[in-house]
Write an enzyme that holds these catalytic residues in place. Sequence first.
Site, PDB file in Angstrom:
ATOM      1  N   PHE A 191       0.856  -1.189   0.000  1.00 13.28           N
ATOM      2  CA  PHE A 191       0.000   0.000   0.000  1.00 13.28           C
ATOM      3  C   PHE A 191       0.889   1.235   0.000  1.00 13.28           C
ATOM      4  CE2 PHE A 191      -2.377   3.596   1.515  1.00 13.28           C
ATOM      5  CZ  PHE A 191      -3.533   3.508   0.763  1.00 13.28           C
TER       6      PHE A 191
ATOM      7  N   ASP B 190       9.265   2.885   2.018  1.00 17.92           N
ATOM      8  CA  ASP B 190       8.083   3.677   2.360  1.00 17.92           C
ATOM      9  C   ASP B 190       7.875   3.543   3.866  1.00 17.92           C
ATOM     10  OD1 ASP B 190       5.587   4.715   2.891  1.00 17.92           O
ATOM     11  OD2 ASP B 190       4.633   3.887   1.094  1.00 17.92           O
TER      12      ASP B 190
ATOM     13  N   LYS C 193       2.205  10.960   7.450  1.00 17.64           N
ATOM     14  CA  LYS C 193       1.402  10.654   8.638  1.00 17.64           C
ATOM     15  C   LYS C 193       1.883  11.403   9.901  1.00 17.64           C
ATOM     16  CE  LYS C 193      -1.087   6.901   6.783  1.00 17.64           C
ATOM     17  NZ  LYS C 193      -0.745   5.799   5.902  1.00 17.64           N
TER      18      LYS C 193
HETATM   19  C1  LIG Z   1      -0.970   5.907   4.413  1.00 19.68           C
HETATM   20  C2  LIG Z   1       0.129   5.415   3.550  1.00 19.68           C
HETATM   21  C3  LIG Z   1       0.428   6.026   2.328  1.00 19.68           C
HETATM   22  C4  LIG Z   1      -0.425   7.109   1.736  1.00 19.68           C
HETATM   23  O1  LIG Z   1      -0.500   8.260   2.524  1.00 19.68           O
HETATM   24  P1  LIG Z   1      -1.645   9.346   2.214  1.00 19.68           P
HETATM   25  O2  LIG Z   1      -1.314  10.474   3.152  1.00 19.68           O
HETATM   26  O3  LIG Z   1      -2.955   8.710   2.509  1.00 19.68           O
HETATM   27  O4  LIG Z   1      -1.517   9.723   0.793  1.00 19.68           O
HETATM   28  C5  LIG Z   1       1.509   5.548   1.626  1.00 19.68           C
HETATM   29  N1  LIG Z   1       2.253   4.545   2.082  1.00 19.68           N
HETATM   30  C6  LIG Z   1       2.003   3.932   3.257  1.00 19.68           C
HETATM   31  C7  LIG Z   1       2.882   2.825   3.717  1.00 19.68           C
HETATM   32  C8  LIG Z   1       0.917   4.331   4.021  1.00 19.68           C
HETATM   33  O5  LIG Z   1       0.645   3.701   5.154  1.00 19.68           O
END
Ligand SMILES: *Cc1c(COP(=O)(O)O)cnc(C)c1O
Length: 409
Positions: free
Chosen positions: A141, A226, A255
């Site tokens: 994700f 990520d 986040k």
């Molecule tokens: C939440 C998340 C994203 C996307 O972040 P948004 O602020 O919703 O665009 C990307 N990568 C990971 C691992 C995430 O948990």
Amino acid sequence: MSITDQYISLEKKYCAHNYDPFPIVLDHGEGVYLWDVKGNKYLDMMSAYSAVSHGHKHPRLLSVLQKQASKLAIISRGYHNDCLPRFIQRACELTKMDMALPMNTGVEAVETALKAARKWGYEVKGIPENVAEIIVCENNFHGRTIAVVSFSSEEQYRKGFGPFPKGFVQIPFGDNAALKAAINKNTAAFLVEPIQGEGGIVVPAEGYLAKCAEICKQHNVLMLCDEIQTGLGRTGKMLASWHEGVTPDGIMLGKALGGGLLPVSMFLAKKDVMNVYTPGDHGSTFGGNPLAAAVGFEALNVIVEERLIERAAELGEYLLTKLRQLTSPIVKSVRGKGLLTGIEIDTQYVSGREFCNALIARGVLSKETHETVIRLAPPLIITKEQIEFALVVIRETLKDFELRYQRSA
Ligand SMILES: *Cc1c(COP(=O)(O)O)cnc(C)c1O
């Protein structure tokens, strides 16, 4: 109609139905707690997917937000501001990266990483124009833009949104041999979550990430982690990749970087990667604005000064140990690291959604991911006593569904 129902029906009428929220309407929060419009109090074991690691309206962050908002908030990157430099410097120091590019949401940081990797592939590695490949993992994700969902293995994320850009290759998560086999002379980067969050709190076998880093290095492929969900202390280290002593070529943060107050993200990288960007290549109206930079800077300071990383490590260990002692037949497995944890449940007893609804009725907010995993990822400021409360509620809820199942059988 109750006040709750009024809000819900109004939202249903005018807001796109791209979410299916639980039927509670929250109107304020403080620390690890949230309250709904009826005055019910909830322990937040969800913390907005780790965006609220500092807890709701952290006093230091709120104070910086208010002060900076009354001074200077948005100016665009067309001018320098006095908040961005120290924010970027602090972020680089704390993550051992050389340079950073500020954005707002997580997926923008991912897009920034992908663009950097491609350009690095052409300009530094010497890949022929327009054939660069980026390897990603199944069950990933990384957000919701067209480019990013193009390499999702989740059918619903893609369906109806094509055509998609080319140049992404999927391999199984946790499989070093697959990474090695997927690399060719046109491979620019490998993008990976150290722990798959939305994928269901999937922790790879020990040594996986370190081996990936070694393979990438051998083949001159960028390792991009990520860390939007796993970074900034969530798993008990500043970056989850540090559990394996890995220093990636680039990382994405988001986040918690906004301290639970603003959307703040960034792509951080080594100099030779970030330097592919020249003026005009990439940007964002709001990225790096003084308000976001001031809050982000303080969010980083709070993580260090309030020892949130150490808390995540200690309390996460405690929570995981207690969760692993659950004896319910409903619990299939318990996974996690630090305060990023999940319980996989057996859905013949109860669906993830139903289980979460029952937790909510008892005052604990969580959310299922992939229908079967109950995510438990509270603010890192949570105390042992508050974790105890969540555990009591979880045990009661499990018992309740066991009994219901026995009665219906
Ligand atoms: C939440 C998340 C994203 C996307 O972040 P948004 O602020 O919703 O665009 C990307 N990568 C990971 C691992 C995430 O948990």
